[in-house]
Design an enzyme around this catalytic site. Structure first.
Site, mmCIF file in Angstrom:
data_model
loop_
_atom_site.group_PDB
_atom_site.id
_atom_site.type_symbol
_atom_site.label_atom_id
_atom_site.label_comp_id
_atom_site.label_asym_id
_atom_site.label_seq_id
_atom_site.Cartn_x
_atom_site.Cartn_y
_atom_site.Cartn_z
ATOM 1 C CE LYS A 48 -31.063 39.894 -5.762
ATOM 2 N NZ LYS A 48 -30.630 40.375 -7.056
ATOM 3 C CD GLN A 68 -27.964 39.475 -9.545
ATOM 4 O OE1 GLN A 68 -28.917 39.107 -8.875
ATOM 5 N NE2 GLN A 68 -27.434 40.681 -9.410
ATOM 6 C CG ASP A 102 -34.943 43.046 -10.598
ATOM 7 O OD1 ASP A 102 -34.893 43.340 -9.395
ATOM 8 O OD2 ASP A 102 -34.070 42.391 -11.191
#
Ligand code: NAD
Length: 298
Positions: free
Chosen positions: A55, A99, A122
Site C-alpha cells: 500500500k 491494517q 477503507d
C-alpha cells in the site's frame, strides 16, 4: 462453448492507477500538498506486513504521500486510539487505514469507530456502512467497489440482471450486495446456511464469490454466459518439494471458464483492484478536505 473472456483486473487497476497519478499531480499543484494516506500496522503478522508495504509503495508510485506507523504487538488500545486521534487531526493525512486483523486484546470495532468517517478510506466505519445502506455518498469498502468497476466495465448497465453474492461479510459480501442493488440488479445473498447453493448460483447472470474456500464454486454451478467475479484468495498446501502452495480463488477457474462469459482470475483479478481503489478513495478524501471539487468519473 468458447472459453470465457478473462477479466484482466491487473491491467484495469494499472490504468486506474495511472489516471489517479495524473489527478494526484493536479491536486498537489492546486492544493500545495500531496494527497496523504496513513497506514497503521500493529504487530508483525507476515501477510499484513506485505499488504502494508504494498500500500505504501502504491501510494508513492501514484504521487501520494504515505505515512507508515508500525507499532509493536503489545501496543495498548489507549496508545493505538491516541495515534488514530492524532491522525484524525493531521492536515497532511487524508485517509487512515488500520491494517486488520489486530493482535488479540485490541478491539477492532473500537479502533474503526475512532477513525474520522471522512478519513475512513477503507469504508469500514459504521457511518460509512450506514451511508451506503441508505444511498448517501460515503466511502465504500475497496474490494467490492473494485468488483463493481470490473462489472460495469464488462457489462455496462446491470439493470434487471440476476446477481448472486456468496458471502455476507461486512467488508465484502454485504457492501457488494448493496452496490449491485443500487445498480438495479436483482440480488441474492448466499452464505454458509444457504440451501441448494449450486441451484441458487445457477440462476445468476452475475456471480460474486467471497467465501474463502478454495475452488468451492464448480463449473456446473455457472449459468452459461454468466460473469464471474472471484474475490477469494486461498493458498493450497504446497506440492511436494515446493515451499509455497498455489494461490486459488473460491471458483474452480478451469471448469468455470468453460461455461462463463467472463471471469476474473486469481491472482490478477480482484486483488490488484483493492489497492487501486484505496488510492482512489484517498484522492476523493483529499479533494473533500481541501474543499475542492473532485474530477468527474473518479
Ligand atoms: P469472511 O470469512 O468474513 O466471510 C466469508 C463468508 O462466506 C461468510 O459470510 C460465510 O457465511 C460465507 N460462507 C462460509 N462458508 C460458506 C459455504 N460453505 N457456502 C456459502 N457461503 C459460505 O471472509 P471475507 O473477509 O468476506 O473474505 C472472503 C474471501 O475473499 C477470502 O478468501 C479473502 O481472503 C478474500 N478477500 C480478498 C480480497 C481481495 O483484495 N481480493 C479482499 C478481502 C477478502
Amino acid at each position: 462453448m468458447a472459453e470465457a473472456m478473462v477479466i484482466d483486473g491487473k491491467a484495469f487497476a494499472d490504468a486506474l492507477r495511472a489516471r489517479l497519478a495524473e489527478h494526484a499531480a493536479a491536486f498537489a499543484h492546486q492544493a500545495g500538498r500531496r494527497p496523504g494516506l496513513a497506514v497503521v500496522l500493529v504487530g508483525d503478522d507476515p501477510a499484513s506486513q506485505v499488504y502494508v508495504g504494498a500500500k505504501g509503495k502504491a501510494c508513492e508510485a501514484a504521487g501520494m504521500a504515505s505515512f507508515e506507523h508500525r507499532l509493536p504487538a503489545d501496543t495498548s488500545e489507549a496508545a493505538l486510539l491516541s495515534l488514530v486521534e492524532r491522525l484524525n487531526h493531521d492536515p497532511e493525512v487524508d485517509g487512515i487505514l488500520v491494517q486488520m486483523p489486530l493482535p488479540a486484546g485490541l478491539d477492532e470495532q473500537a479502533v474503526i469507530a475512532a477513525i474520522s468517517p471522512d478519513k475512513d478510506v477503507d469504508g469500514f466505519h459504521v457511518i460509512n456502512a450506514g451511508r451506503l445502506a441508505v444511498g448517501q455518498k460515503g466511502f465504500v469498502p475497496c474490494t467490492p467497489l473494485g468488483c463493481m468497476m470490473l462489472l460495469k466495465d464488462r457489462l455496462g448497465d446491470l439493470s434487471g440482471l440476476d446477481a448472486v453474492v456468496i458471502g455476507r461479510s461486512n467488508i465484502v459480501g454485504k457492501p457488494m450486495a448493496q452496490l449491485l442493488n443500487d445498480a438495479n440488479a436483482t440480488v441474492t445473498i448466499a452464505h454458509s446456511r444457504t440451501k441448494n447453493l449450486a441451484d441458487v448460483v445457477r440462476r445468476a447472470d452475475i456471480v460474486v464469490a467471497a467465501v474463502g474456500r478454495p475452488e468451492m464454486v464448480r463449473g456446473d454451478w455457472i449459468k452459461p454466459g454468466a460473469t464471474v467475479i472471484d474475490v477469494g484468495i486461498n493458498r493450497l498446501p504446497p506440492a511436494e518439494g515446493k515451499e509455497k502452495g498455489r494461490l486459488v480463488g473460491d471458483v474452480a477457474f478451469a471448469e468455470a471458464s468453460a461455461v462463463a462469459g467472463a471471469i476474473t482470475p486469481v491472482p490478477g483479478g480482484v486483488g490488484p483492484m483493492t489497492i487501486a481503489v484505496l488510492l482512489r478513495n484517498t484522492l476523493v478524501a483529499a479533494y473533500a478536505h481541501a474543499g475542492m471539487t473532485a474530477p468527474a468519473g473518479l
